[in-house]
Design a protein around this motif. Structure first.
Motif, PDB file in Angstrom:
ATOM      1  N   ASN A 172       0.830  -1.212   0.000  1.00  0.00           N
ATOM      2  CA  ASN A 172       0.000   0.000   0.000  1.00  0.00           C
ATOM      3  C   ASN A 172       0.862   1.259   0.000  1.00  0.00           C
ATOM      4  N   GLY A 173       1.979   1.212   0.719  1.00  0.00           N
ATOM      5  CA  GLY A 173       2.883   2.351   0.728  1.00  0.00           C
ATOM      6  C   GLY A 173       3.439   2.647  -0.646  1.00  0.00           C
ATOM      7  N   ALA A 174       3.679   1.594  -1.435  1.00  0.00           N
ATOM      8  CA  ALA A 174       4.161   1.791  -2.799  1.00  0.00           C
ATOM      9  C   ALA A 174       3.138   2.565  -3.620  1.00  0.00           C
ATOM     10  N   VAL A 175       1.855   2.250  -3.433  1.00  0.00           N
ATOM     11  CA  VAL A 175       0.798   2.975  -4.149  1.00  0.00           C
ATOM     12  C   VAL A 175       0.785   4.442  -3.732  1.00  0.00           C
ATOM     13  N   THR A 176       0.912   4.685  -2.446  1.00  0.00           N
ATOM     14  CA  THR A 176       0.916   6.066  -1.949  1.00  0.00           C
ATOM     15  C   THR A 176       2.089   6.853  -2.528  1.00  0.00           C
ATOM     16  N   VAL A 177       3.265   6.257  -2.524  1.00  0.00           N
ATOM     17  CA  VAL A 177       4.458   6.951  -3.009  1.00  0.00           C
ATOM     18  C   VAL A 177       4.370   7.214  -4.504  1.00  0.00           C
ATOM     19  N   MET A 178       3.941   6.223  -5.275  1.00  0.00           N
ATOM     20  CA  MET A 178       3.898   6.463  -6.719  1.00  0.00           C
ATOM     21  C   MET A 178       2.814   7.473  -7.080  1.00  0.00           C
ATOM     22  N   GLY A 179       1.796   7.583  -6.227  1.00  0.00           N
ATOM     23  CA  GLY A 179       0.771   8.594  -6.453  1.00  0.00           C
ATOM     24  C   GLY A 179       1.292  10.015  -6.329  1.00  0.00           C
ATOM     25  N   LEU A 180       2.372  10.187  -5.571  1.00  0.00           N
ATOM     26  CA  LEU A 180       2.975  11.512  -5.444  1.00  0.00           C
ATOM     27  C   LEU A 180       3.619  11.963  -6.749  1.00  0.00           C
ATOM     28  N   SER A 181       4.080  10.975  -7.540  1.00  0.00           N
ATOM     29  CA  SER A 181       4.703  11.279  -8.825  1.00  0.00           C
ATOM     30  C   SER A 181       3.717  11.221  -9.981  1.00  0.00           C
ATOM     31  N   ASP A 182       2.743  10.324  -9.872  1.00  0.00           N
ATOM     32  CA  ASP A 182       1.808  10.103 -10.979  1.00  0.00           C
ATOM     33  C   ASP A 182       0.462   9.672 -10.403  1.00  0.00           C
ATOM     34  N   SER A 183      -0.419  10.616 -10.164  1.00  0.00           N
ATOM     35  CA  SER A 183      -1.704  10.327  -9.511  1.00  0.00           C
ATOM     36  C   SER A 183      -2.595   9.409 -10.335  1.00  0.00           C
ATOM     37  N   GLU A 184      -2.348   9.322 -11.640  1.00  0.00           N
ATOM     38  CA  GLU A 184      -3.165   8.474 -12.499  1.00  0.00           C
ATOM     39  C   GLU A 184      -2.979   6.986 -12.188  1.00  0.00           C
ATOM     40  N   LEU A 185      -1.915   6.650 -11.481  1.00  0.00           N
ATOM     41  CA  LEU A 185      -1.615   5.248 -11.212  1.00  0.00           C
ATOM     42  C   LEU A 185      -2.272   4.723  -9.939  1.00  0.00           C
TER      43      LEU A 185
END
Length: 237
Positions: A167-180
């Motif tokens: 889940n943390g990976a999803v949160t972090v990648m959302g900071l760079s690319d919210s579409e993901l």
């Protein structure tokens, strides 16, 4: 299936989403990580690092706290590339012990892999099952067993750590690319339906809450994590 490197869109998500190509003698086979002495040393180094940050003696940091912190970091470095790859629509890389290599960087474990095999799927259930059959079975489950034997850290805590890392990976990648984020959350929900992870966490809307504690709050000067079970008095732990 086919061998290929990680696509640039995954690499741009951050350090944890990129696996270095392992060149040189510093990169060791995964079989050498499955060793009691290696994990005892890594836990001791993590304990010292936490103590330095908190400005206390290492003895003030519970060994299980250090072990859990090390485990969570290790899980994040292994799961983030997989979840990021699926979220960008690239499929799922087969990260198994035979293709991964590792080396230490301070108290952390870093991982590398040359062009791995890929499972081309856009289906979250199929992706979750492939992750379970490859990365979890070959690498993450043996690490859980090894750390439990070396430190007596609860396996319940560690399976919770794995889902927290996902889940943390999803949160972090959302900071760079919210579409993901939407695709990433769908994969996390599919992983939680697998037998290994059943009961490890709950997802209500966009809120992820683990059902075990990573023990970080026991570290000197620390508080509760954002997904901590202790923030929810109705959750079991």
């Amino acid at each position: 299936m086919g061998r290929r490197p990680f696509p640039p869109r995954v690499q741009r998500l951050g350090e944890y989403f990129t696996l270095t190509e392992p060149h040189g003698a510093a990169w060791r086979p995964m079989a050498e990580l499955d060793d009691d002495a290696v994990w005892r040393g890594l836990v001791a180094e993590t304990r010292r690092a936490i103590a330095i940050y908190a400005d206390v003696e290492p003895a003030a940091v519970p060994a299980r706290v250090a072990a859990s912190s090390l485990h969570l970091s290790t899980a994040s470095r292994l799961l983030s590339p997989v979840i990021g790859a699926f979220a960008v629509g690239a499929g799922v890389p087969s990260l198994t012990a035979d293709v991964l290599r590792w080396r230490t960087a301070g108290h952390a474990v870093h991982f590398g892999a040359a062009a791995p095999q890929w499972h081309d799927t856009l289906d979250s259930r199929a992706a979750a099952e492939f992750i379970d059959a490859s990365l979890v079975t070959s690498v993450l489950a043996p690490i859980v067993d090894r750390l439990q034997a070396v430190t007596a850290l609860s396996t319940t805590v560690m399976w919770g750590n794995l889902m927290s890392a996902a889940n943390g990976a999803v949160t972090v990648m959302g900071l760079s690319d919210s579409e993901l984020v939407c695709t990433g959350r769908t994969l996390v929900r599919s992983m939680l339906k697998l037998p290994r992870f059943e009961g490890a966490a709950t997802v209500t809307g966009s809120t992820f809450r683990r059902r075990s504690c990573c023990l970080f709050y026991l570290s000197p000067g620390a508080g509760l994590c954002g997904d901590c079970v202790l923030r929810d008095p109705e959750a079991s732990h």
